[in-house]
Every structure is written in structure tokens, then in C-alpha cells.
Design a protein around this motif. Structure first.
Motif, PDB file in Angstrom:
ATOM      1  N   VAL A  51      41.897  21.984  39.167  1.00  0.00           N
ATOM      2  CA  VAL A  51      42.893  22.771  38.716  1.00  0.00           C
ATOM      3  C   VAL A  51      43.915  23.123  39.683  1.00  0.00           C
ATOM      4  O   VAL A  51      44.981  23.509  39.580  1.00  0.00           O
ATOM      5  CB  VAL A  51      42.621  24.114  37.726  1.00  0.00           C
TER       6      VAL A  51
ATOM      7  N   ALA B 103      47.806  23.480  27.966  1.00  0.00           N
ATOM      8  CA  ALA B 103      47.592  22.902  29.175  1.00  0.00           C
ATOM      9  C   ALA B 103      47.522  21.389  29.071  1.00  0.00           C
ATOM     10  O   ALA B 103      47.266  20.699  28.014  1.00  0.00           O
ATOM     11  CB  ALA B 103      45.950  23.335  29.592  1.00  0.00           C
TER      12      ALA B 103
ATOM     13  N   LEU C 218      36.427  33.593  34.314  1.00  0.00           N
ATOM     14  CA  LEU C 218      37.095  32.585  33.558  1.00  0.00           C
ATOM     15  C   LEU C 218      36.049  32.084  32.730  1.00  0.00           C
ATOM     16  O   LEU C 218      36.488  31.875  31.685  1.00  0.00           O
ATOM     17  CB  LEU C 218      36.979  31.420  34.815  1.00  0.00           C
TER      18      LEU C 218
ATOM     19  N   GLN D 287      39.642  24.125  28.245  1.00  0.00           N
ATOM     20  CA  GLN D 287      38.989  25.286  28.804  1.00  0.00           C
ATOM     21  C   GLN D 287      40.285  26.269  29.454  1.00  0.00           C
ATOM     22  O   GLN D 287      40.212  27.276  29.282  1.00  0.00           O
ATOM     23  CB  GLN D 287      38.005  24.932  29.960  1.00  0.00           C
ATOM     24  N   LEU D 288      41.133  25.461  30.130  1.00  0.00           N
ATOM     25  CA  LEU D 288      42.157  26.242  30.901  1.00  0.00           C
ATOM     26  C   LEU D 288      43.219  27.007  29.671  1.00  0.00           C
ATOM     27  O   LEU D 288      43.510  28.014  29.914  1.00  0.00           O
ATOM     28  CB  LEU D 288      43.171  25.154  31.532  1.00  0.00           C
TER      29      LEU D 288
ATOM     30  N   ILE E 119      46.695  25.924  39.948  1.00  0.00           N
ATOM     31  CA  ILE E 119      46.722  26.716  38.692  1.00  0.00           C
ATOM     32  C   ILE E 119      45.832  28.057  38.779  1.00  0.00           C
ATOM     33  O   ILE E 119      46.073  29.111  38.238  1.00  0.00           O
ATOM     34  CB  ILE E 119      46.500  25.907  37.512  1.00  0.00           C
ATOM     35  N   SER E 120      44.700  27.939  39.552  1.00  0.00           N
ATOM     36  CA  SER E 120      43.780  29.037  39.904  1.00  0.00           C
ATOM     37  C   SER E 120      44.419  30.187  40.288  1.00  0.00           C
ATOM     38  O   SER E 120      44.044  31.376  40.244  1.00  0.00           O
ATOM     39  CB  SER E 120      42.817  28.660  40.631  1.00  0.00           C
TER      40      SER E 120
ATOM     41  N   LEU F 132      38.486  22.650  35.491  1.00  0.00           N
ATOM     42  CA  LEU F 132      38.203  23.045  34.225  1.00  0.00           C
ATOM     43  C   LEU F 132      39.168  21.860  33.336  1.00  0.00           C
ATOM     44  O   LEU F 132      39.773  21.281  33.935  1.00  0.00           O
ATOM     45  CB  LEU F 132      39.057  24.055  33.995  1.00  0.00           C
TER      46      LEU F 132
ATOM     47  N   LEU G 212      49.513  24.646  33.309  1.00  0.00           N
ATOM     48  CA  LEU G 212      49.326  25.566  32.373  1.00  0.00           C
ATOM     49  C   LEU G 212      50.774  25.872  31.980  1.00  0.00           C
ATOM     50  O   LEU G 212      51.714  26.191  32.935  1.00  0.00           O
ATOM     51  CB  LEU G 212      48.544  26.775  32.973  1.00  0.00           C
TER      52      LEU G 212
ATOM     53  N   TRP H  29      47.135  17.568  31.476  1.00  0.00           N
ATOM     54  CA  TRP H  29      46.612  17.038  32.556  1.00  0.00           C
ATOM     55  C   TRP H  29      47.016  15.522  32.768  1.00  0.00           C
ATOM     56  O   TRP H  29      46.649  14.630  31.819  1.00  0.00           O
ATOM     57  CB  TRP H  29      45.088  17.141  32.716  1.00  0.00           C
TER      58      TRP H  29
ATOM     59  N   CYS I 175      41.489  20.808  30.007  1.00  0.00           N
ATOM     60  CA  CYS I 175      42.859  21.246  29.339  1.00  0.00           C
ATOM     61  C   CYS I 175      42.368  22.365  28.513  1.00  0.00           C
ATOM     62  O   CYS I 175      42.986  23.348  28.136  1.00  0.00           O
ATOM     63  CB  CYS I 175      43.740  20.175  28.850  1.00  0.00           C
TER      64      CYS I 175
END
Lengths: 307, 307, 307, 307
Positions: B61, B275, B140, B202-203, B64-65, B198, B265, B277, B200
Motif C-alpha cells: 500500500v 479502493a 488496522l 481490506q483497505l 496509503i499507509s 493489504l 484509497l 489497485w 483492495c
């Protein structure tokens, strides 16, 4: 939600802060404005305008006019506009020339001075700046349903007399071929639209279409496509307050535009348009008390676009 | 609105564009990702997650984190954070050091590398970077209701091995006294959270609270105050995509954050979190096809915050 | 010309200015130097050294050492050096990082910190910083005909302890592949050579070869080719005093190099080498009284290279 | 030393390079110059002028004229000049505006465009640009002992027609109050002196006083004080070739000034003045073959000021 009540409460709430900030003094016409002035108006789709304080007194809208010229230019030339001006925040002061050099005469966005001069340049056909200004006035009067709206020509003349920095920006862009008209022609229109005098009530009413996907909710007139309307709001959010645009988004969470005359316009998508006026500015040129008032408005109404 | 259908349509719509853009190649672990990957997921308050394509495959990620570390830091230290990092768009690339020099070691915002390193520094007590990372992982996993979320340690090691530019940023801030911890301690946590893997799905799930005023709509857990939640969204809108943040706001109109792993995101206040990817990036480091997919999502749902 | 008399007159002439300027205080070892110190020495080709004041007291030469490492690096690697460092004035402060970003990690010249780190990096083989420093010491002792010259290791340790900004510069260049050795290896040598302690007399003597086309006029030893010697003088003229290099050329008209320890070295082609020491600095980091003394020297001797 | 022979050898030596570089093309009058032209002249204190190639053909001296206006302005206003222009190398291109913004309208030095406009502004009394130009012409004709020297008015008109960038610089300085005269008045004189047409022989002769402490060695006339003469030479050394001034000092080691017309003037203190002309420019706007010829001259004569 009782907006009539809310705007009155806001006048009371900002009372201890009245007069804060520094009034713009680069031209006498702005310097002599009473720093204690404060007005607020909220226009809603039912045609009402809830206002308080000095909301009916015209003031120099200055850079707020850039929102209306941007709308006109998008109507006129469409997406070709983006060949000659960007849509990124500049991270710099309103009159900075540094990025113009690094980016070969293409201003970062339409709401800094350089970008607004390019936008204005698009509105002028055959070198006729007067016609461009007449069109802008006609459109604003129609949007605001008020034929009394006019330019303060004393301010316009002063703007031109003290316009060396803007002339520098314009010549710089001209050196990269990014102006169609003569520099003085483009500036002549630019200085005049910055000298537009509107009250908070007129301003909120004139901008109401931006809160309703480009359609005036009172008259039903479509002024812009929904997509272009959203995009103007996006640009206001990203770039509407020079190098404190991020802070405005952070605190208020609405697309907006400030002017050094002390006005702020804020758009509430789906709800209405708000305008405040208080001449004292923060370091970045945004009205201090106006921003406080809009924070109070959002706190009471929950109108932030961010939740 | 049938989101399950919409995400499928979007997969079809982006099909001709799959593989566009340039995959990040500064570390092998990113360079070898299949450029044809594409996933999309939309988490909604009913606990559903509508997804399509490679939406269940974890990816790096990266930046994005920074949204999650920002949320944690605001929970931990509150508004004191803003003494050491700004909230204005930088107008510069993600790893630029120029503004740090002009602004004496205070990064412009928490979403550029320098700012995120300062945010991470706030999460570390007593020099214990491991504890900070454990807390982040725990949070998270809880937000995403998925205990399998983890860091890709190969990526973390590679990040550190190639982290000269980030070391330069960190030492620069240290020279102005803007880091509490040792440079390598702060970077050790920074490199690890950027290496979070992660999917999509999960994010989108993990970020759902940002669309609902800081409260997880599924579990009812309050994670942030409404004001802080709005403010994080505002910062994502202004600064979430480095020097194409303005363009993202213009085209998509949602608070968002991109990472060079190809993820994006996007938060839809009051509606959900999305999200995407796709590894190919544009020049500013934002996923090209991911941005197209989000444009398509907004076009179909009308979810822009700008009307 | 009676140089013995002239240097005495200069001590008298600068008397009213003693103590002017601001002593460097970023490390304690420099901060505690007596601001009233003043020394001047002029080495001539007959082997004489005309000196006055505190001309025999060693001080921290700091950036003046960059001239000697540059000479060594040119001896060692020749013009390949110019692949990794430029020779233009930077127009910026000694520790600025801005140009490094715009110019992809290639420092403007060998006399700003970043450039000197690259030069030092060239002197280190197989990661052996100690050997590089030993060579430098051997060379300096030979040039100065004084085996007592040494590094002040307390200063070297302090430099390293407070070296965050230099670490940032070094990592930045490393991120562009412009360092051969590990950052800490290169810096270890850099911090040590900046901590060299020489007196005015030692410094003037050690640099005498630069006034005589690269050949020591006393021993007859050839140290550099005439062309490389001229070029080092040219670089000192253009870049020897950071962002007041132009002013130094304007006032004094000699190739020179200043250090934040308060020393200034000036080369008089065909005549000799001069060194001054007075700890108080101007805003750009050049000794105030030292520059006055060199102005007085040039006024009395007519030694400007400009006529 | 047989200078008559040396200049002939140099013509032969540069023969393989003739035509290298890029002829300035921003105005037609420069663009149509034959790129194969090459002239060289060396004026000596005995009144001789040793020349070869196209040394008697007038060309547009462009920025070389800035040296003469600087000398005139120092005669007229003395050190007050340094209140409004600096004397540091800019590290930037000749027409850069970036530093003007950071340094509030004070140009870095008198040899970049902005600085030269300020210098010219000092030469104009009562808004009479014509009188300033007449004085400059009279002085140049006297220095060169040649009444035929004149301005190429076609070039002057073209300069003005394409002068947007210089207008931008001038307006920028005007916005900080750093111009006494109207922008167009100052520029009118500036564009004309840049359009001066001199041959190499005329140029070398006219500048001869700069090599002899401000006194014309042929006529015995004192033109400048020795100190001011040295200082002009120092400024030429530091700043005479825009962002390749350091390289010119490094390679040639003489105070000099280049112009985009392809001319270079070089001063040899105590020996004479040299001028070359070859229209092809390097990236920084300095004549490529001219610089090679001056390198050859210095190699043959040992005239570098650096030993």
C-alpha cells in the motif's frame, strides 16, 4: 434548520474578533474601508437569502471575481482552457512568479493572479476588453437577479495604477506566448473585474448555481454542465485561498474563494451558497473573521463536504 | 444503486487501459508486480464489500499507509501535531526537499514523505519502533476485521536498502530539531508501514470509519472525533496525490490517497470507502487505471463531494 | 615592499574592529573561541613568513581545508572529478540542498559542503577514511614544513555529533548515486578534515604552491600542474566564500577561501599566500575582520589580480 | 611576444570548430548572421590592435554593452548604485526572475538582464532616454577613437518588439520601487544599448582602460578610479557569463563579458583587452568558438590572472 437564526448567532459569535487582521492597503480605496465591517449571507434554493450584519453593503470582491470569469471561460472555450492554465495548487503566494519560470509561462491554476489573467484573456475577442466586461456584468446581474451590480471604477483605476506586479506576471506569460491579447488589453479587463463591487447577499445569490450542479435552483436556468460545475468547486477547494487553501479545507471543508477586499465565497453543494465580508486579512490574504464565521456556520449546519 | 453490478462494469470499462502507466521500479519487489493486475472494492456501512477483479490480492500500500498513521497520531497527540507538520499542498513531488529548506524543516503536510516521517516519529515512544508498528498492525486488523493483515518484510528491507532520499529528508528535519527519535528509528517504522500489504477489500474496509465521521458504521466503534475525521479527509483532498492532487480533486472529487504500489484509497463521506489497485503509475506516482476506475465509479454513483 | 611592516600596520588598522561579527556557535569548540583573536601571516617565495598578532596560534580551519582536498583529488583522479561536481558559483548558502534537487545530486562546486563531501569521497579507497586523512595530514605537513599540524579531534567529534545537515546532503547525493563510499565513511573523513587546526603561518605556508603555478617556490617541489593550479584559484575566486563570493572578489580581488572557524586563505599569484584569523563572521560565514585585513593588505600592496 | 602572429595562429586553430554552437534566433536580425564568422582582436597599451579574421566587421554586442553602462553609472552615481543592485553571481540564467522574487526586486548583479536594466535606469535623467544613449555613444566613440560606432536600430526595434521577458523583469522591479523611470523609458535605453554594433577591434580598443586601472594607456585619459576599475573586472569575473561564469573563470581565467550576438570581451589587467566574435552559442549563451579562441590566447600568452 433555522438559517435566519444561525446567521444572527454568528454575528454575535464573531463580535469579539471584529477588526482582527490587517486591511489590504496597496490601494487607497481598499485601505480606507472600515475594519469593523462584518456581513454574512446564505442563499438557499428556495430563493431566500438569510443575512446579517453588513450583508447588503457592496464591497470590492477582488479575487472572488475569478470564479465567475472561470465559469464564463469554460462556457466559452471548454476544456481547451486547460492547455494554458493548470489546476494544481501552487503552494505559493497569490502573486508569485517563481513557478511561471519553472513551468514555462503556464500558471498553476485559474485562481492565482497569473492564471486568472489567462482566463480573462480567453474572454476577450478582437481585443475588445469592454465587451468582455459588459458580458461579465450582464451575467452577474442575471445570476444575482440584481441589475444594480457594477464595477467600482475608482478601484479599477487604482488597481491599474499600482498593477506593476500583475504587469510583470502578464508580460512573463506573454514572453511564452500564453496571452492572445495585448498585455494591457488583458489587464484592463482583469483590473476591472477585480474591482467588481457586490454585497454578501448579491454574491451568495450570484454563485448559487455552483451549489446545484450548474443550474440556478430559483430560475431553473442551466448555466454550466454538472461536470464543469463540480470541477470549479474542486478548483476552489484546492486553490481558492492561495497558500492557505489547505488550511481552509481543513477548517471549513467547503469549496471557497477569498478576495483581498475581505470577502469569502463558500459553496455548499446541494444546500446553498454563503458569503462573508470582513476586511481584516490573515498573512495569506484571507479574511480572518470571515473564515471564523464560516467555521461557525459549518459547525452549526454540519455542511462540510468531508462528513 | 447496485454496487455489485457497478464494480463489474468498471472492470469491463477499464479493460482497454489495463497495463497503462509505468510500474514503480525503485525496488525489485515492486518492479516485478504484474502490470495487468486490477482490483476494485467498495465497502459500505451495511458491512458489505462489493469487489471485482484482483480485489482480494494483497499489494504494497506504500503511501496509503500515511492516512492510517496520521489518524493514529491525531488520536495520540492531538493538535500538537500541527506544530511540526503543515497542512498545505506542497505543489512539489512526493520526495522534494526544497520546501523543507525554505520552511526550516517543517514539512508542508502529513502525506508527503517528509511529513509522514514526522507523523511516524510521533507514534514512537522511548525509541521503540517495533511497538509503534505493532500498534498500527493491531489497529488496522481491527478496523478491517481481518487478523491476517501484515507487513511484507521483503519490501520493508528493500525500502530501507534504497532509502537514501528518505534518509536525506529525515536528517534534514533532524538538523532543524523536528524529529524526536533517532533518524534510523523513525525510518525503521516508516519503511515498515509503507510495506504494509493489504488487498483492495481490506483497505476499503479498514478506512470505512473515515466516511462516517470517525465511527465504524459496522461495529459502532468510535475511532476519531468527527472533526478530526473531516480534517483527515480535507488533507487527503488537498494533498493526497502529491503534485497531481488538484487534478485528482478535479476529475474524481473525493478525498483520496495514492501509493506507488498502484493502490488508491477514496473516501465517500456518508456512503462508503473505495479502493483500487493497478500497478502502472502516471508521472506523479498515481495509478493511471485506478484513477480512471474511480472516475467511472463517481460518474455512475454521483458520489463527488462537489455536487 | 616591507611586508613585515605592512602586517604590523594592518594589526593596528583593524584594532577598532576587533571582535566584530558573530562567532560560529553550532559546536561548543568553536563557540568558546575568544572573539578578540586576530592573526595575519603572508608567506613569500623566499621562504619567509611575515606575520603579526595571533598568527602562530592554531585554529579550526574548517572549510579552508576544502582547498587542499580539492588539490589532492585533482592529483588523484584528474578531470574525472568534474563528472561528479560542477564549478559554478551556487548563489546559495554553504549548506543549501535546493540546487542538489534541481541538478540531480551534482553539487555546484567543490567548495560548498555538498561538493566538498564528493571531493572527499574521491580520496577514500576501499572505504578506508583513515588512510585518506593520513595522506592529507602527511601532505599538509610537508607543504607547511611543519610536522606538528594535526586534527583537533574534539572538534571532529562535535562536527559529527551535530552533522545532521551534512548527513542530509550526503544521503541526498547518495540517492543519486553520487557517492562511492558509504555515507558515514565519507562524512567521517569530511568531518575530520574540517577539524584540521592550523595557524595563519602554517596555512599561508602550506598554500604557497597555489601562488606559484603548483610548484612550491621554497622546495622546488611540483605539487600540481600549472593548469590545475590556475583552475583551483579560479574556483576559489568564483566560489570560495559561498553567497558572498562576489563581494569578496569585488572588495579584495584575490582567490580565497573562508572557514567558519574565522580563517581566510588568500592566494596572490606570483607573490605569495596570505592567511588571516578572526573568529567573528558576517552573515555568509566569512570572517568580518579577516576580510577587512585582506582589503588593507591589497590596498597597501596593490596585489589584486584585477589591476 | 608576437601578438600579430598569435592571433593568426588562433584563427587557424579554431578553424575545425567554426560554426559550432547555436546562433541566437529570438530576433531575425541575429538569426540571419552567418554562423561561420570569426574575428579576434587584441588591443595593447601602445595603441596597437592585433587582429585577425572578421575583426573589423561590426556585430551586435548585446550584453557586452552592460560593462560600459556599468562604468558610466559608477562614474555618475558612485557606490549608491549598490543599494539597488548586488554583486553576487546569480547561479541562474540571464533572464531568470526567480531570485528577484526572493530578494524583493534587487537583482543579483549588474550583468544579468534585470541588473543591467537597473544600471541603465540610473543613467537616465528626467526621463530622457535619448540623452542617456547619446552620452553612451559619445563615450564609446571616444574610448574607441572611432566616431563611426553606432546602434543598429533595426536590432533595437526587434529587441523591443520581442522584449516581453525583459518587460516582465522591469515591471517586477518596478513593483518593488526599484526603477526611477517609467518601465518603457528604462527599457527604451536598455534595448538600444544592447543593439550597439561594434567590431572586435573597436570593442577591444574601447575597453582598454579596464586593463589599466581605469586610465586609457594610449590617450592618458582617466576614465574611472583604479578601485572602481578593479571592481568592474571582479564583477565580470564572477558574473560575466551568466550561469557559466564559473566555467569561464576556470577555463580562461580573465574577467570577461559575453553577449548573445556571439561576442566576448576579455580584460587582461596590465596587458590589454581582447575581443572575439563567433555567433554560435553554448547553452548558457556564451560563444563556443570565442571561448575556445580565448583559451588558446591565454595558453599562448600565459595571461590568466590566476598564475
Amino acid at each position: 434548520m433555522n438559517l435566519a437564526e444561525i446567521v444572527k448567532e454568528i454575528v454575535a459569535e464573531i463580535e469579539p474578533h471584529r477588526g482582527e487582521g490587517k486591511v489590504a492597503d496597496y490601494i487607497p480605496a481598499l485601505a480606507c474601508v472600515d475594519p469593523m465591517k462584518f456581513g454574512i449571507a446564505v442563499a438557499t434554493p428556495d430563493g431566500e437569502c438569510h443575512s446579517a450584519g453588513d450583508a447588503d453593503e457592496p464591497f470590492s470582491v477582488q479575487s472572488i471575481s475569478k470564479v465567475f470569469t472561470l465559469a464564463l471561460a469554460l462556457q466559452k472555450v471548454g476544456d481547451d482552457l486547460w492547455q494554458r492554465v493548470g489546476r494544481e495548487p501552487s503552494g505559493s503566494a497569490f502573486n508569485s512568479i517563481v513557478q511561471l519560470e519553472h513551468e514555462r509561462g503556464i500558471p498553476r491554476n485559474p485562481l492565482i493572479n497569473a492564471g486568472a489573467i489567462v482566463v480573462t484573456d480567453h474572454l476577450i475577442d478582437n481585443g475588445d476588453a469592454d465587451a468582455a466586461i459588459e458580458l461579465l456584468l450582464r451575467v452577474l446581474r442575471d445570476h444575482a437577479e440584481d441589475q444594480s451590480i457594477d464595477i467600482d471604477y475608482d478601484v479599477a483605476v487604482s488597481e491599474s495604477d499600482t498593477g506593476a506586479r500583475n504587469r510583470s506576471l502578464a508580460w512573463f506569460m506573454a514572453s511564452f506566448g500564453n496571452l492572445e491579447n495585448d498585455v494591457e488589453v488583458a489587464l484592463s479587463a482583469y483590473f476591472r473585474h477585480c474591482a467588481l463591487a457586490l454585497s454578501c447577499a448579491q454574491l451568495a445569490r450570484a454563485a448559487l448555481f455552483l451549489a446545484f450542479n450548474g443550474e440556478d435552483p430559483v430560475t431553473g436556468e442551466r448555466i454550466l454542465t454538472p461536470q464543469r460545475c463540480r470541477r470549479i468547486n474542486a478548483i476552489m477547494m484546492s486553490c481558492g485561498h492561495y497558500d492557505n487553501s489547505g488550511d481552509f479545507a481543513f477548517r471549513i471543508g467547503l469549496p471557497g474563494k477569498s478576495g483581498v477586499g475581505g470577502g469569502i465565497l463558500a459553496i455548499v453543494p446541494g444546500q446553498g451558497a454563503a458569503a462573508t465580508w470582513s476586511p481584516g486579512l490573515n498573512e495569506a490574504g484571507t479574511s480572518r473573521v470571515g473564515a471564523l464565521a464560516l467555521e461557525a456556520l459549518v459547525a452549526r449546519t454540519g455542511w462540510s463536504v468531508f462528513g
